[in-house]
Enzyme design. Structure first.
Site, short mmCIF file in Angstrom:
data_model
loop_
_atom_site.label_atom_id
_atom_site.label_comp_id
_atom_site.label_asym_id
_atom_site.label_seq_id
_atom_site.Cartn_x
_atom_site.Cartn_y
_atom_site.Cartn_z
N HIS A 32 0.92 -1.20 0.00
CA HIS A 32 0.14 0.04 -0.13
C HIS A 32 1.13 1.27 -0.05
O HIS A 32 2.23 0.86 -0.18
CB HIS A 32 -0.71 -0.01 1.27
CG HIS A 32 -2.04 -1.04 1.32
ND1 HIS A 32 -2.97 -1.17 0.21
CD2 HIS A 32 -2.25 -2.04 2.11
CE1 HIS A 32 -3.62 -2.34 0.39
NE2 HIS A 32 -3.17 -3.04 1.47
N THR A 33 0.14 2.47 0.26
CA THR A 33 0.94 3.70 0.36
C THR A 33 2.18 3.70 1.07
O THR A 33 2.09 3.10 2.34
CB THR A 33 0.01 4.62 0.96
OG1 THR A 33 -1.26 4.70 0.45
CG2 THR A 33 0.69 6.24 0.75
N GLN A 34 3.31 4.00 0.75
CA GLN A 34 4.87 4.18 1.55
C GLN A 34 4.81 5.42 1.85
O GLN A 34 5.69 5.55 2.72
CB GLN A 34 5.83 3.35 0.53
CG GLN A 34 5.57 1.96 0.32
CD GLN A 34 5.69 1.08 1.41
OE1 GLN A 34 6.45 1.23 1.95
NE2 GLN A 34 4.67 0.12 1.51
#
Lengths: 268, 294, 256
Positions: A32-34
């Site tokens: 997912h979003t890092q």
């Protein structure tokens, strides 16, 4: 780092060997979003005797680029709650839509009398509890909403309320709060003005607004991801929310810039 | 009804030899027993009104509101089975929320009516469900202003392509009525429930198609029409419930709301006055049903 | 023999637009023993008559606490009421957990109403066979709601449902004006008197067969509490001063 973003943040093949696809999904683990992309910087807020003041500047940065300069990061929820968002702007928009859905749903169960409606409306504490659940759920799915949020307004007893929740679902409450760089640069100034709840009872609205303006100036001087246009809201007992979205930092002083040597276009 | 008892009326979704779906027709009967509901489309908004029959003195006064809001600017009033009306509203709210999640803007009244028409129609297709025992009047105001997108945080570029057409106008008042069959039409003035015949006759006198009538006039006419429609069941007490939705400049600022008490009472006073000299009208009586119908 | 073809399930309308299965379910409510509810400006009170299967058996449960601020009284199928009350408890806890806010009575009533409606529109389901009185306090003061198997819900000032409840309602209608200004004790006595009206001649209210639920708000704030047994002795004595120590008569059926 190479030019294959897919591999970033994963164990390197040359160190750990190729990934065994029999073990997890064929294309490796899911990501997912890092990191946030378009971001807003600090939000600051301080309680006073009869309410709360909150402020945030109008900039959305794309990395170090000042990408959008009229972004409204303070959102009015109802007559007694305002939210301030730091962090990823698209996640903020997602939350904003989530909250407008909530607000519409809340209106459905409204009653005949106006005074009853005020009593049953979600207050700042209700909304903070709700947001904390949303944020904690998302971080537990390893898919956080990349924000730091300040919730300001009045609680069920019509007392000033100020609390924060961040991308991890961490919650905290204090007479003064600041997110992002503000936690380092503005919080000490705010705390000097309002060290504890006893000081809140002594604090006037004018003084609170004054110290917030002062902090916004300090933040503009020292935070490279800031801008000198900002929004400020005041939630006060028995008053409508006042939200101004086009404040301009006044009386800036850049005289000190003369003395700074070593970088920029100057010749030493 | 000639074919009653021939077996074609025992299951939903079954046609009789002459092409009728009896269960849908019976559902209409449930509607015809309910208190009268009307909607008037005025030039600057929509008024909804309901004759709420009071069958017990123990009911709390001015509570138990029956005209519901969907998203912020649409109102729904229905005649027939109360719980079916609530089901209808609940689905309409879901549709409106789903629309927002896709399009990031409020659902146009026409699209809501269309989706609800489809939903109600689906309940005529299967033997595992029964049709809705309600006819619902859906009235709303589609914003005439340029709306931002939900979650919008700034104003966007001031120059360059915006896709805006100069002088283009949109929005306005909309009124639809959805029947148990799923059929729906747009209306200038709509009426359903027990007193619909009398109400329709009154609505027709208003020349609503001319688009001249103002919202305030509409409120007064709506109150009067409900009082006229009530003449049939004079013995029963009733409460008048009225809501309206106006343009952004109007009294409700584009929101669907209850008509303010003062205005409603004034409209009721005028309604009662207008009825005094007249003789009661003759209408076909419909026998009363159980408590599910109001 | 005449047979009604339209009463086999809840997905068939009669030619008059009625749904007989739903109407029959309403009858099940009338089989249950009577319960009464009243609200004043400060309090909400429930009173119930409990039956026991036989002399040596225990009495049924007629009043259920859902949350600290409200409870329900039931008439009809007790097991259906348990399904609904479990749902209400879950929803009420969810409201406290998610919003740190007690559930609004109007909201929870609407939710069970919506649930009940589904049971009247789909084949293979049956309507709930129970009526409820939902009484409590929330941010907008004391409330009393009536729930019917049809899914009809309505806010009342006072209400009685169950066997012979018409007598209780008549009492309530006669004394309607007094309720709003009543204090806690007066309201309880009204509820007990209304309940008594619905009893058959040979029966009395006793500490064994009577339940009371009381909750208050504002200056008179108190959590919803169920009073039974010796706790209600003094109320029974002060309400019906000439009452002897009577045992229950016969012919007491149990709720199905």
């Amino acid at each position: 780092m190479n030019h294959f973003p897919h591999g970033w943040g994963r164990p390197r093949d040359d160190v750990y060997g190729a990934y065994n696809h029999a073990y997890l999904q064929p294309d490796g683990s899911k990501q997912h979003t890092q990191s946030p992309i378009v971001t807003g910087t600090s939000v600051i807020a301080v309680k006073f005797k009869d309410g709360v003041v909150i402020a945030a500047d109008n900039l959305a940065s794309y990395g170090s680029l000042a990408r959008f300069t009229d972004v409204k990061r303070l959102r009015r929820f109802n007559s007694r709650v305002v939210l301030g968002f730091g962090g990823d702007v698209s996640d903020m928009q997602h939350l904003d839509r989530l909250l407008s859905t909530l607000s519409i749903r809340e209106d459905y169960s409204s009653t005949a009398s106006e005074s009853d409606n005020a009593a049953r409306e979600l207050n700042a504490r209700n909304l903070h509890t709700y947001l904390a659940k949303v944020m904690y759920k998302r971080r537990s799915e390893f898919n956080p909403l990349w924000n730091a949020i300040l919730v300001v307004g009045l609680d069920g007893e019509s007392q000033p309320f100020l609390a924060t929740v961040d991308l991890l679902g961490t919650t905290f409450s204090a007479p003064t709060l600041a997110t992002g760089f503000g936690a380092h640069l503005a919080q000490p100034i705010l705390r000097r003005a309002v060290p504890d709840e006893a000081a809140v009872a002594e604090m006037t609205r004018e003084k609170a607004v004054g110290v917030v303006r002062e902090c916004m100036k300090v933040l503009f001087y020292r935070d490279a991801r800031s801008i000198d246009k900002y929004s400020m809201a005041v939630v006060e007992k028995e008053k409508e929310v006042e939200l101004v979205e086009d404040e301009q930092l006044e009386q800036q002083s850049w005289a000190f810039a003369e003395g700074i040597k070593g970088y920029g276009t100057q010749t030493v | 009804m000639t074919s009653i008892g021939t077996g074609y009326d025992l299951s939903n979704s079954v046609f009789s030899p002459d092409g009728r779906n009896f269960q849908v027709e019976y559902a209409v009967k449930a509607v015809e027993n309910g208190g009268t509901a009307i909607g008037i489309r005025c030039k600057d908004g929509v008024v909804l009104a309901l004759e709420k029959l009071i069958h017990s003195r123990l009911l709390k006064k001015d509570a138990n509101k029956r005209i519901a809001t969907v998203d912020r600017k649409v109102g729904v009033v229905s005649a027939g089975l109360l719980p079916d009306g609530r089901h209808f509203v609940s689905r309409a709210r879901d549709e409106a929320a789903q629309w927002r999640s896709i399009y990031k803007s409020p659902i146009p009244t026409s699209s809501l009516a269309d989706r609800m028409g489809g939903y109600v129609q689906a309940y005529t297709l299967y033997s595992s469900v029964r049709p809705f025992g309600v006819t619902a009047i859906v009235g709303g105001w589609d914003s005439e202003a340029e709306l931002g997108v939900d979650g919008q945080v700034g104003s966007g570029p001031k120059v360059g392509a915006g896709g805006k057409r100069e002088g283009a106008k949109s929005g306005g008042p909309y009124l639809y009525m959805i029947e148990p069959s799923g059929l729906y039409w747009g209306y200038y003035g709509a009426a359903t429930g027990k007193g619909r015949q009398a109400a329709k006759a009154e609505l027709e006198k208003l020349n609503l198609a001319d688009g001249e009538i103002s919202l305030e006039q509409g409120v007064k006419e709506a109150a009067r029409i409900i009082y006229v429609a009530h003449e049939d069941s004079k013995d029963k007490e009733f409460e008048l419930e009225m809501t309206w939705v106006s343009s952004l400049e109007g009294p409700t600022k584009g929101h669907h709301q209850e008509v303010p008490k003062a205005l409603r009472e004034e409209a009721e006073r005028l309604a009662k006055k207008s009825l005094e000299p007249e003789d009661e009208e003759e209408e076909a009586r419909v026998e009363g049903g159980d408590r599910m119908e109001e | 023999m005449f047979r009604n073809n339209y009463d086999n399930d809840s997905v068939t309308f009669s030619p008059q637009g009625r749904i007989f299965q739903v109407e029959y379910a309403q009858e099940a409510v009338k089989q249950g023993s009577v319960v009464v509810g009243i609200v004043s400006k400060t309090h909400a009170v429930l009173a119930a008559l409990k039956r026991n299967a036989e002399e040596l058996s225990s009495y049924q449960k007629k009043i259920i606490e859902i949350d600290t601020h409200y409870g329900i009284a039931l008439a009809g199928l007790a097991s259906d009421a348990r399904v609904l009350s479990n749902f209400m408890k879950q929803q009420s806890l969810a409201s406290r957990l998610t919003y740190d806010r007690p559930m609004q009575l109007a909201d929870i009533t609407a939710r069970i109403g919506d649930r009940a409606q589904i049971n009247t529109q789909q084949y293979g389901k049956r309507p709930y066979g129970v009526g409820l009185l939902i009484a409590g306090v929330d941010a907008t003061g004391p409330h009393l709601f009536e729930f019917q198997p049809s899914g009809v819900t309505q806010e009342m000032v006072a209400c009685g449902i169950g066997a012979r409840s018409q007598m209780a309602r008549t009492y309530l209608e006669r004394n309607l004006e007094q309720f709003e200004g009543s204090n806690r004790e007066e309201l309880i006595r009204h509820a007990l008197r209304a309940l008594k009206e619905s009893l058959s001649q040979d029966k009395e209210l006793t500490v064994d067969n009577t339940s009371l639920g009381v909750v208050g708000t504002g200056d008179a704030k108190e959590r919803f509490r169920l009073f039974e047994g010796t706790e209600i002795q003094s109320w029974l004595e002060t309400t019906f001063e000439n009452q002897g120590s009577t045992q229950e008569g016969e012919g007491m059926d149990v709720d199905k």
